[in-house]
Design a protein around this motif. Structure first.
Motif, PDB file in Angstrom:
ATOM      1  N   MET A  96       0.878  -1.172   0.000  1.00  0.00           N
ATOM      2  CA  MET A  96       0.000   0.000   0.000  1.00  0.00           C
ATOM      3  C   MET A  96       0.910   1.215   0.000  1.00  0.00           C
ATOM      4  SD  MET A  96      -2.954   0.974   2.665  1.00  0.00           S
ATOM      5  CE  MET A  96      -4.206  -0.068   1.967  1.00  0.00           C
ATOM      6  N   LYS A  97       0.630   2.126  -0.923  1.00  0.00           N
ATOM      7  CA  LYS A  97       1.514   3.287  -1.049  1.00  0.00           C
ATOM      8  C   LYS A  97       1.297   4.223   0.137  1.00  0.00           C
ATOM      9  CE  LYS A  97       0.801   3.423  -5.842  1.00  0.00           C
ATOM     10  NZ  LYS A  97       0.391   4.228  -6.962  1.00  0.00           N
ATOM     11  N   HIS A  98       2.384   4.580   0.788  1.00  0.00           N
ATOM     12  CA  HIS A  98       2.333   5.547   1.892  1.00  0.00           C
ATOM     13  C   HIS A  98       3.192   6.738   1.511  1.00  0.00           C
ATOM     14  CE1 HIS A  98       0.966   1.962   3.960  1.00  0.00           C
ATOM     15  NE2 HIS A  98       0.568   2.726   4.968  1.00  0.00           N
ATOM     16  N   ASN A  99       2.737   7.914   1.850  1.00  0.00           N
ATOM     17  CA  ASN A  99       3.585   9.070   1.556  1.00  0.00           C
ATOM     18  C   ASN A  99       4.598   9.259   2.674  1.00  0.00           C
ATOM     19  OD1 ASN A  99       2.233  10.257   3.629  1.00  0.00           O
ATOM     20  ND2 ASN A  99       1.035  11.645   2.361  1.00  0.00           N
ATOM     21  N   GLU A 100       5.393  10.339   2.588  1.00  0.00           N
ATOM     22  CA  GLU A 100       6.498  10.501   3.542  1.00  0.00           C
ATOM     23  C   GLU A 100       5.995  10.727   4.965  1.00  0.00           C
ATOM     24  OE1 GLU A 100       5.651  14.462   1.583  1.00  0.00           O
ATOM     25  OE2 GLU A 100       5.844  12.398   0.951  1.00  0.00           O
ATOM     26  N   ILE A 124      -7.923 -10.611   0.408  1.00  0.00           N
ATOM     27  CA  ILE A 124      -7.862  -9.276   1.006  1.00  0.00           C
ATOM     28  C   ILE A 124      -9.030  -9.131   1.977  1.00  0.00           C
ATOM     29  CG2 ILE A 124      -8.142  -6.822   0.517  1.00  0.00           C
ATOM     30  CD1 ILE A 124      -6.695  -7.291  -2.107  1.00  0.00           C
ATOM     31  N   HIS A 125      -8.735  -8.645   3.146  1.00  0.00           N
ATOM     32  CA  HIS A 125      -9.785  -8.384   4.124  1.00  0.00           C
ATOM     33  C   HIS A 125      -9.548  -6.981   4.678  1.00  0.00           C
ATOM     34  CE1 HIS A 125     -12.845  -8.751   6.957  1.00  0.00           C
ATOM     35  NE2 HIS A 125     -12.180  -9.297   7.957  1.00  0.00           N
ATOM     36  N   VAL A 126     -10.515  -6.117   4.491  1.00  0.00           N
ATOM     37  CA  VAL A 126     -10.378  -4.746   4.960  1.00  0.00           C
ATOM     38  C   VAL A 126     -11.174  -4.604   6.251  1.00  0.00           C
ATOM     39  CG1 VAL A 126     -10.764  -2.340   4.389  1.00  0.00           C
ATOM     40  CG2 VAL A 126     -10.108  -3.926   2.607  1.00  0.00           C
ATOM     41  N   VAL A 127     -10.475  -4.219   7.315  1.00  0.00           N
ATOM     42  CA  VAL A 127     -11.132  -4.062   8.616  1.00  0.00           C
ATOM     43  C   VAL A 127     -11.186  -2.567   8.941  1.00  0.00           C
ATOM     44  CG1 VAL A 127     -11.104  -4.763  11.020  1.00  0.00           C
ATOM     45  CG2 VAL A 127     -10.107  -6.253   9.293  1.00  0.00           C
ATOM     46  N   ASP A 128     -12.380  -2.063   9.128  1.00  0.00           N
ATOM     47  CA  ASP A 128     -12.514  -0.636   9.414  1.00  0.00           C
ATOM     48  C   ASP A 128     -12.233  -0.361  10.885  1.00  0.00           C
ATOM     49  OD1 ASP A 128     -13.411  -0.340   6.836  1.00  0.00           O
ATOM     50  OD2 ASP A 128     -15.476  -0.811   7.432  1.00  0.00           O
ATOM     51  N   LEU A 138      -9.628   3.176   7.560  1.00  0.00           N
ATOM     52  CA  LEU A 138      -8.982   1.878   7.418  1.00  0.00           C
ATOM     53  C   LEU A 138      -8.250   1.508   8.692  1.00  0.00           C
ATOM     54  CD1 LEU A 138      -8.138  -0.467   5.558  1.00  0.00           C
ATOM     55  CD2 LEU A 138      -6.122   0.860   4.983  1.00  0.00           C
ATOM     56  N   GLY A 139      -8.584   0.349   9.229  1.00  0.00           N
ATOM     57  CA  GLY A 139      -7.838  -0.164  10.356  1.00  0.00           C
ATOM     58  C   GLY A 139      -6.781  -1.123   9.867  1.00  0.00           C
ATOM     59  N   TYR A 140      -7.144  -2.382   9.820  1.00  0.00           N
ATOM     60  CA  TYR A 140      -6.241  -3.378   9.235  1.00  0.00           C
ATOM     61  C   TYR A 140      -6.527  -3.528   7.745  1.00  0.00           C
ATOM     62  CZ  TYR A 140      -4.742  -5.153  13.760  1.00  0.00           C
ATOM     63  OH  TYR A 140      -4.199  -5.301  14.997  1.00  0.00           O
ATOM     64  N   PHE A 141      -5.465  -3.607   6.959  1.00  0.00           N
ATOM     65  CA  PHE A 141      -5.635  -4.063   5.578  1.00  0.00           C
ATOM     66  C   PHE A 141      -4.960  -5.429   5.505  1.00  0.00           C
ATOM     67  CE2 PHE A 141      -4.881  -4.661   1.145  1.00  0.00           C
ATOM     68  CZ  PHE A 141      -5.905  -3.992   0.504  1.00  0.00           C
ATOM     69  N   VAL A 142      -5.747  -6.484   5.650  1.00  0.00           N
ATOM     70  CA  VAL A 142      -5.177  -7.821   5.762  1.00  0.00           C
ATOM     71  C   VAL A 142      -4.989  -8.397   4.369  1.00  0.00           C
ATOM     72  CG1 VAL A 142      -5.464 -10.108   6.722  1.00  0.00           C
ATOM     73  CG2 VAL A 142      -6.341  -8.149   7.939  1.00  0.00           C
TER      74      VAL A 142
END
Lengths: 382, 355, 239, 155
Positions: C88-92, C113-117, C128-132
């Motif tokens: 997942m792209k993160h900025n600085e 993919i499991h997206v946990v809010d 977004l909490g966990y991006f599994v």
């Protein structure tokens, strides 16, 4: 219900008056020359194969059941796992089926690039087959030569698609990415490299007296029998029937190019071998005609939507892969998932002609015949 | 220098039993270590040569350029679990690998590495060798049968049929050299080639004999294009399908030792063994050649033949079993018989070069 | 219906002649059958030809194509589109663009993919909490990357991800674990904002997947999930 | 191009004595036949109209209509034409005739349908399971198939 045991026990030879006893032997599911988990139960008399009972299902993954649970966009990646050596051609077949269901016309650029890539894949598949064929006849060196040259195409694919075997590149409506800037240059280099190598293949292997003796007049099948037994692709063409969908029902950019369809004259293992070798030359010709004038245009003609809903109905599309006709039949009920998805896979249908080819020959002949049919077991079991 | 067998004869007559037992033990140790060294070197050489035939590098990890790879493999095979199938004949299953190794061991004991470095300089050395090579089939047959596996049995049956058939033409080609040189003693055969090797000295006869020998010896050692008994792609592994661990290593070892032995016999009979390359009256050239010691000559010539065998193996596909038999009985055997006839004419008339 | 495209371009009006006759063919080459003596001569020459080719490869060491992988790690050139790892792209600042829209989760063919809010009581909006991401079941089909409307997912060529334990192949791709971005925006002070952001490692131990941890284990051996959908016959409408 | 289809339809209709029913919701030219007419229709298609290849055979389960639809996709190398034949059979006692006497490949394509959809063909030479084990219970491609090993999508 009839079981395999019943099938075998009714074949058990009776002891009256026979001097030699027939016996059953399991070839597979773990056997070097069944290339995967195909199991053949051979009824043999000494070294002679009298009957074959193929047993399938050792790599049955229920892809058709699985396909009902996922959407149309996800079907493409499932077909990578059928005939993994023709993954892109399978991708194309399914994408084209969905495009037809949506009544979507893709542009010339997509068609041309798809055709070039499909022909590259055909060469790649035949290269691997050639190597494996050598190995099945006992010569290990061709195996590595085949893989060495296959690697060149794999690298071209890797640059454009980001994957080497299961690409998932052709999508409904176009391609996942546009082609890599080096694509044309790399392919031209490959063609320059591969023509002399093909000649070398013939010197090293085709002309070899042992290969000639092993293949000629072995496993003969005539065209009508082969067709009735479901064979398509090089197996059928080697028997003399030029059934090639690229010519008969042109799709992609095949109507724009000139090429001939190699056909055999006898229908033995040698013809099946030689037809594939000549197909590689023809594929090079096709690529050469297309590579210089790839039209401009976008690589995707459809706006991205996670859910594709074709109108309700029954759809069938077929294409010519390296092994024969790959058909996609699906029933849509207007939902975002297919109601029923069925793949007509070439290997499943090609397999059965061995029942006509192999009996009466030796085990070694059976190995050569199996290899000349060029089976990919996951495609058979689905 | 006395030859070792002359020494043993003396020992026997003087009732020096302790020395005799010492000689036996020493001979056994020497042959065994020779056998392991030969197998280690040949397995490594085969893997490297095969790799380079196939545009690969071969073993590169263990030791410099993988030189210790075979040692590591041997260690691994020693440590592996030794499986015996439940339905196998346990006694014969265990016996078979030893029979093949024994055949290889016995053959090694008569090879002359130089005039003096001969463990046992028999008068009937060649006869002994061909007898022993016939006995080597027994191990394969017993192993295939005792495994109680149909593929193994098929492999063993093929091996039996093949080895017995090719024994014929092999012996015929040996006989023509025996006729030419007039002796069965290996050292005497080599001595008879002081003026030139039999491969070219007896006009075409020696060469044809050599070709027949190379073909039939490849068949004798069960190597491609005649590897019917193993038939990787047909019979999974043939007679040693069920063998694992050290028992498999014995089969593997004897295969390579046999390769060495047949190449050594080929070099002795056709290429002059330890005899340096001498050309007619060129005294200075001959003297130069004499500087290189005999064992080096012997190993060089043997190595060349081994390379030829490996070259065959990594180029050719395998024949079918009936084609193999047809080739033997319809081509090699008639050719061998004609050749033997011609060689006796040459021997009687003395039509050699440099007689 | 789109029948035209299935019909051949060279389909005949004359139905009596076979369609196959129009396909341009080329006969497979066949070496002639030889008699006994010619076969010997031809056989010997063909064998010699093959041996010549293999010998050429033996002596020419430039033809070796082997790549020695761990040794050539520095010089290894991977194509830039290689798909081997999802990031997942993160900025600085440690932020990402994910809005937790669950499209990638829906488009993933095998539920990798499991997206946990997560939500904080002060903010009604979900984040977004966990991006599994389960590497062990991922097929690298790239559909999630294509589907992401905010382009915050990316496939990279980092292919060395083998472990000795399957459960270590379950990743959390969300490196941002500070206060929710909405709350963060309310903080005026840069100092306070930096201290509120804490980047965590991409791997934070296996994430519990409510029993569906390892595929292929029958349900009775797994802890029961209360809201599991029960399988029902699909009601299809026959067109 | 559509002219070809029309002329081919004409050819089709000449070969059969009764009028044909076409299935509209289909991409290929599709004939709808009754179960008792199935074998005769396929036989005519093969022998009179030279459909020499049975390209594909599949079944579709329609539980709410209590029927299984059998699909035969035929190809004629002679006319370069494809045709689809669709037949509805009873879902509880599916006993259609086997066409393995017409095309040999049907033997195994029918075994696949038998295996996955539980269609018991009459006069089949060797009706056994093809992919699944002999002691497997149920027909996986039926819509109401359940077994413990199907993992539901957890989210």
């Amino acid at each position: 219900m009839v079981t395999l045991n019943d099938r075998i026990s009714c074949h058990t030879p009776n002891q009256d008056g026979t001097t030699t006893q027939e016996y059953f032997i399991n070839m597979g599911p773990q056997h070097p020359s069944t290339h995967g988990v195909l199991r053949l139960i051979l009824k043999m008399d000494g070294e002679t194969v009298n009957d074959i009972i193929p047993v399938l299902g050792y790599i049955h993954r229920g892809i058709e059941k699985k396909a009902e649970a996922v959407g149309y966009r996800q079907q493409v990646h499932l077909t990578d796992r059928l005939d993994y050596l023709c993954a892109l051609m399978n991708n194309w077949a399914v994408s084209a089926a969905i495009e037809k269901a949506l009544n979507l016309e893709v542009n010339d650029r997509i068609q041309t690039v798809r055709t070039i890539i499909a022909e590259l894949q055909r060469i790649q598949s035949h290269q691997l087959w050639w190597g494996v064929f050598g190995m099945d006849l006992g010569a290990f060196t061709p195996f590595l030569y085949g893989f060495r040259d296959r690697e060149k195409i794999t690298e071209i694919f890797e640059k454009t698609m980001g994957a080497r075997l299961t690409m998932n590149y052709f999508q409904p409506g176009g391609m996942m990415y546009d082609i890599h800037p080096d694509f044309v240059k790399d392919i031209k280099e490959f063609i320059k490299y591969f023509r002399p190598i093909l000649k070398e293949y013939e010197d090293l292997f085709s002309g070899n007296i042992i290969v000639q003796e092993r293949l000629k007049n072995v496993g003969i099948i005539d065209a009508q029998t082969a067709l009735a037994y479901g064979a398509t692709g090089p197996v059928l063409r080697a028997s003399g029937m030029p059934l090639d969908l690229r010519k008969m029902q042109p799709y992609g950019a095949y109507s724009k190019v000139n090429f001939t369809v190699p056909v055999g004259t006898v229908g033995d293992s040698w013809d099946r071998y030689q037809v594939r070798i000549q197909e590689m030359y023809q594929s090079l010709l096709i690529i050469e005609q297309l590579i210089d004038n790839i039209p401009d245009g976008p690589h995707m003609t459809m706006k991205y939507a996670a859910k594709i809903k074709p109108p309700a109905g029954r759809y069938y599309t077929q294409m010519e892969t390296a092994r024969g006709i790959f058909g996609t039949f699906f029933v849509s009920d207007g939902n975002d998932r297919p109601y029923r998805m069925h793949f007509r896979t070439p290997n499943f249908n090609n397999l059965w002609s061995i029942l006509k080819m192999a009996p009466g020959g030796r085990v070694a002949d059976l190995v050569a015949i199996l290899s000349s049919i060029d089976l990919v077991v996951p495609d058979m079991d689905r | 220098m006395k030859s070792l067998s002359f020494y043993i004869h003396n020992l026997y007559q003087n009732q020096q039993w302790l020395d005799f037992i010492l000689y036996l033990g020493l001979g056994l140790i020497l042959t065994l270590s020779l056998m392991s060294v030969v197998a280690l070197v040949l397995v490594y050489a085969e893997r490297k040569i095969a790799a380079h035939f196939q545009c690969r590098l071969g073993p590169m990890r263990v030791g410099w350029h993988g030189t210790l790879q075979t040692v590591a493999d041997a260690l691994k095979l020693l440590l592996k679990e030794d499986l015996i199938p439940k339905a196998a004949d346990r006694f014969l299953f265990a016996l078979a690998p030893f029979l093949t190794v024994m055949a290889a061991l016995l053959s090694l004991s008569v090879l002359p590495f130089s005039l003096s470095a001969t463990l046992s300089n028999m008068n009937i050395g060649l006869l002994f060798l061909s007898a022993i090579s016939g006995y080597g089939v027994l191990g394969i047959l017993i192993g295939g049968w005792a495994s109680n596996n149909k593929w193994s049995l098929l492999g063993a049956m093929r091996a039996g049929a093949q080895l017995i058939s090719y024994e014929l033409s092999m012996t015929l080609s040996l006989l023509s050299i025996v006729v030419l040189s007039g002796s069965l003693n290996l050292n005497e055969i080599i001595a008879s080639q002081a003026q030139g090797w039999w491969i070219w000295r007896a006009h075409l006869v020696g060469f044809i004999s050599f070709v027949i020998y190379i073909i039939s010896s490849t068949a004798e050692t069960n190597r491609t294009p005649f590897d019917m008994a193993e038939g990787e792609s047909e019979l999974t592994a043939g007679f040693h399908t069920e063998y694992s661990g050290m028992r498999f290593a014995f089969f593997f070892l004897s295969e390579y030792v046999n390769l060495f032995i047949v190449s050594a016999i080929g070099s002795i009979l056709f290429l002059g063994g330890w005899m340096p390359l001498h050309i007619g009256e060129w005294e200075s050239f001959n003297a130069l050649m004499d500087f290189v010691p005999g064992p080096i000559w012997f190993l060089l010539k043997t190595g060349a033949l081994i390379f030829l065998s490996m070259w065959f193996r990594w180029t050719f596909p395998r024949l079918r079993v009936d084609q193999l038999m047809r080739f033997e009985w319809k081509f090699l055997l008639p050719l061998g018989l004609i050749n033997l006839f011609l060689s006796s004419i040459i021997a009687l008339g003395g039509f050699y070069f440099f007689p | 219906m789109n029948q035209e495209s299935n019909m051949s371009a060279n389909s005949k009006t004359d139905q009596s002649a076979s369609a196959l006759a129009q396909v341009p063919i080329e006969n497979a080459k066949r070496w002639p059958d030889l008699n006994y003596f010619n076969k010997i001569i031809y056989g010997a020459s063909s064998l010699a030809k093959g041996m010549k080719i293999t010998f050429g490869y033996l002596i020419n060491t430039k033809t070796v194509v082997t790549q020695q992988y761990p040794e050539n790690r520095e010089t290894l050139i991977l194509a830039d589109r290689v798909r081997a790892n999802l990031i997942m792209k993160h900025n600085e600042n440690g932020y990402h663009d994910c809005t937790s829209c669950h499209i990638c989760e829906g488009v993933c063919p095998n539920a990798s993919i499991h997206v946990v809010d997560r939500s904080e009581p002060t903010v009604s909006k979900k984040e977004l909490g966990y991006f599994v991401w389960r590497l062990d079941s991922c097929t690298f089909c790239n559909l999630c990357v294509m589907a992401c409307p905010f382009s915050c997912l990316e496939m990279t060529g980092q292919f060395e991800s083998s472990t000795y334990d399957q459960s270590l192949l379950v990743y959390n791709l969300n490196q941002y674990s500070g206060a929710t971005q909405n709350n963060l925006a309310k903080l005026a002070d840069d100092q306070a904002r930096t201290s509120a952001i804490k980047a965590i490692s991409p791997y934070e131990g296996p994430v519990a997947l409510e029993g569906y941890h390892l595929a292929g284990i029958p349900k009775e051996f797994l802890p029961q999930k209360s809201d599991a959908k029960t399988s029902q016959a699909r009601e299809g409408v026959n067109p | 191009m559509s002219q070809t289809i029309e002329s081919f339809k004409l050819l089709l209709e000449n070969a059969f004595s009764e009028p044909l029913t076409y299935l509209e919701a289909s991409q290929l030219l599709t004939i709808k036949v009754q179960e008792n007419q199935l074998f005769a229709t396929l036989k005519t298609l093969k022998e009179t109209l030279k459909f020499d290849a049975l390209i594909d055979h599949a079944g579709v389960d329609w539980p709410n209509e209590n029927k299984i639809e059998l699909i035969y996709i035929l190809f004629s190398t002679h006319h370069n034409q494809q045709i689809m034949v669709s037949a509805d059979i009873d879902r509880n006692q599916p006993t259609p005739p086997s066409v393995s006497s017409l095309w040999a490949i049907a033997e195994w394509q029918e075994r696949e349908v038998f295996d996955l959809l539980g269609v018991t063909y009459k006069n089949h030479p060797d009706l056994r399971r093809l992919f699944l084990e002999d002691n497997w219970v149920g027909s996986p491609l039926r819509k109401d198939y359940k077994d413990d090993f199907i993992l539901e999508r957890p989210w």
